[in-house]
Design an enzyme around this catalytic site. Structure first.
Site, mmCIF file in Angstrom:
data_model
loop_
_atom_site.group_PDB
_atom_site.id
_atom_site.type_symbol
_atom_site.label_atom_id
_atom_site.label_comp_id
_atom_site.label_asym_id
_atom_site.label_seq_id
_atom_site.Cartn_x
_atom_site.Cartn_y
_atom_site.Cartn_z
ATOM 1 N N THR A 176 -16.600 6.441 5.171
ATOM 2 C CA THR A 176 -16.634 5.744 3.881
ATOM 3 C C THR A 176 -17.926 4.958 3.628
ATOM 4 O O THR A 176 -18.504 4.358 4.531
ATOM 5 C CB THR A 176 -15.417 4.783 3.732
ATOM 6 O OG1 THR A 176 -14.229 5.550 3.853
ATOM 7 C CG2 THR A 176 -15.391 4.080 2.403
ATOM 8 N N ARG A 204 -3.635 14.357 1.783
ATOM 9 C CA ARG A 204 -3.685 12.916 2.096
ATOM 10 C C ARG A 204 -4.787 12.189 1.311
ATOM 11 O O ARG A 204 -5.919 12.638 1.239
ATOM 12 C CB ARG A 204 -3.934 12.744 3.598
ATOM 13 C CG ARG A 204 -3.972 11.289 4.076
ATOM 14 C CD ARG A 204 -5.375 10.787 4.201
ATOM 15 N NE ARG A 204 -5.405 9.419 4.720
ATOM 16 C CZ ARG A 204 -6.484 8.645 4.716
ATOM 17 N NH1 ARG A 204 -7.616 9.104 4.214
ATOM 18 N NH2 ARG A 204 -6.454 7.433 5.197
ATOM 19 N N GLY A 206 -6.482 8.269 1.001
ATOM 20 C CA GLY A 206 -6.503 6.919 1.579
ATOM 21 C C GLY A 206 -6.654 5.857 0.506
ATOM 22 O O GLY A 206 -6.288 6.061 -0.658
ATOM 23 N N ASP A 207 -7.207 4.733 0.894
ATOM 24 C CA ASP A 207 -7.330 3.598 -0.033
ATOM 25 C C ASP A 207 -8.550 3.681 -0.951
ATOM 26 O O ASP A 207 -8.577 3.057 -2.018
ATOM 27 C CB ASP A 207 -7.432 2.295 0.773
ATOM 28 C CG ASP A 207 -8.657 2.295 1.685
ATOM 29 O OD1 ASP A 207 -8.902 3.328 2.351
ATOM 30 O OD2 ASP A 207 -9.369 1.278 1.729
ATOM 31 N N GLY A 228 -11.968 1.260 6.255
ATOM 32 C CA GLY A 228 -11.094 1.065 7.407
ATOM 33 C C GLY A 228 -9.931 2.022 7.340
ATOM 34 O O GLY A 228 -9.953 2.992 6.581
ATOM 35 N N GLY A 230 -7.123 3.656 6.112
ATOM 36 C CA GLY A 230 -6.689 3.666 4.720
ATOM 37 C C GLY A 230 -5.241 3.278 4.478
ATOM 38 O O GLY A 230 -4.941 2.620 3.477
HETATM 39 N N1 ASP Z 1 -10.605 4.079 4.180
HETATM 40 C C1 ASP Z 1 -10.964 5.474 4.341
HETATM 41 C C2 ASP Z 1 -9.738 6.330 4.250
HETATM 42 O O1 ASP Z 1 -8.711 5.930 4.750
HETATM 43 C C3 ASP Z 1 -11.644 5.764 5.622
HETATM 44 C C4 ASP Z 1 -12.693 4.779 6.075
HETATM 45 O O2 ASP Z 1 -12.972 3.776 5.445
HETATM 46 O O3 ASP Z 1 -13.294 5.050 7.122
HETATM 47 O O4 ASP Z 1 -9.817 7.425 3.737
#
Ligand code: ASP
Length: 311
Positions: A176, A204, A206-207, A228, A230
């Site tokens: 990210t 899937r 994530g956030d 982080g 997600g």
């Molecule tokens: N937050 C991101 C996700 O879950 C991954 C990351 O920040 O490394 O897709």
């Protein structure tokens, strides 16, 4: 002159100091430095925070070292599912995109959704159809191919595991990228872009592309971009929570970020961090992991790029 500034991240996670070779470390720092300059230049010439965060994130998406755009990780079927979001703190307009595989710069698509659609979030084929209509740049699988990433995916596939970049052994690329900025008109913006998790399945998400979870901006409070694990970041509605703590509880940017990253997220095993700025021009780069690829530049003369906790 009103304060202005920008912060960027290139992912948070386990990054022990001895895990990166000197050459690799230099490459990361150089990549962060370039992205920081790209965003800061915009602010310096009076451009908007929205433009600044887009430019910084485009630079990071074009750099194969980071898990976004060109450097995105492989999903279960050996292709790429990218997510991105951008938000304007002045208007509260937002654009987000998930599950796209052929767009060179997902953050540009998110911004195009913000500016030229009646919607906030588009996904998959529909999002790519919208991108085609707006003449955005497409890239084929070869552009996104990276030997290192491919190897990482083959190992995850063989072991039957889905993995976040930042939970990988040392010397791996982190996941990210993001940017937050305040421009000289006092407007805030946030942008976040990711390839997500290696070997991810089932569509899937994530956030990162979820407004309020991985990305949020509001001139009344702050602009936030997260990185982080997600799933906990989604459940904690992390970026919006920082804003709420400021708006409803009167916390400072610093205290709100610390409350969320060091108290709330660890309770649900949320490893990672965030970058944030507020209307007064304060900037925070906070993480509960070993490290976070990060940088900031402020009109008061401060400029830094760093990777490890103790930097
Ligand atoms: N937050 C991101 C996700 O879950 C991954 C990351 O920040 O490394 O897709």
């Amino acid at each position: 002159m009103k304060p202005f500034g920008i912060a960027i991240h290139g992912g948070a996670g386990t990054i022990p100091r001895d895990s990166l070779s000197a050459e690799r470390e230099a490459l990361y720092l150089e990549g962060l430095d370039r992205a920081l300059s790209a965003g800061y230049e915009v602010l310096l010439r009076g451009g908007s925070a929205l433009e600044a965060v887009r430019e910084a994130v485009v630079e990071l998406e074009n750099n194969p070292l980071f898990n976004a755009g060109r450097g995105s990780v492989f999903n279960h079927i050996g292709s790429h599912d990218m997510d991105a979001a951008i938000m304007c703190g002045r208007t509260l307009e937002a654009g987000a995109v998930s599950g796209i595989s052929q767009i060179k710069n997902p953050i540009v698509l998110a911004e195009t959704i913000l500016k030229h659609s009646d919607h906030v979030m588009l996904i998959g084929q529909g999002a790519e159809e919208f991108a085609r209509l707006h003449h955005l740049e497409f890239a084929d699988a070869g552009y996104f191919y990276d030997e290192f990433r491919h190897q990482q995916w083959k190992e995850a596939l063989a072991a039957g595991r889905t993995q976040l970049d930042h939970s990988l052994p040392a010397n791996e690329k982190m996941g990210t990228v993001g940017a937050v900025a305040i421009d000289l008109h006092g407007n805030l913006a946030a942008a976040t872009s990711t390839g997500g998790m290696t070997n991810k399945k089932f569509g899937r998400v994530g956030d990162s592309s979820i407004i309020g979870a991985g990305n949020y901006a509001n001139n009344v409070t702050c602009a936030v971009s997260c990185t982080g694990h997600g799933e906990p970041f989604l459940r904690a509605v992390t970026a919006h929570d920082v804003s709420c703590l400021m708006e409803y509880k009167g916390l400072s940017l610093r205290d709100a970020c610390r409350e969320v990253v060091h108290k709330k997220l660890p309770r649900i095993h949320g490893e990672g961090g965030l970058i944030a700025t507020d209307a007064a021009g304060n900037i925070e780069l906070v993480f509960n992991s070993d490290g976070m690829y990060r940088g900031m530049q402020h009109s008061d003369g401060r400029r830094e790029v760093a990777i490890y906790k103790e930097d």
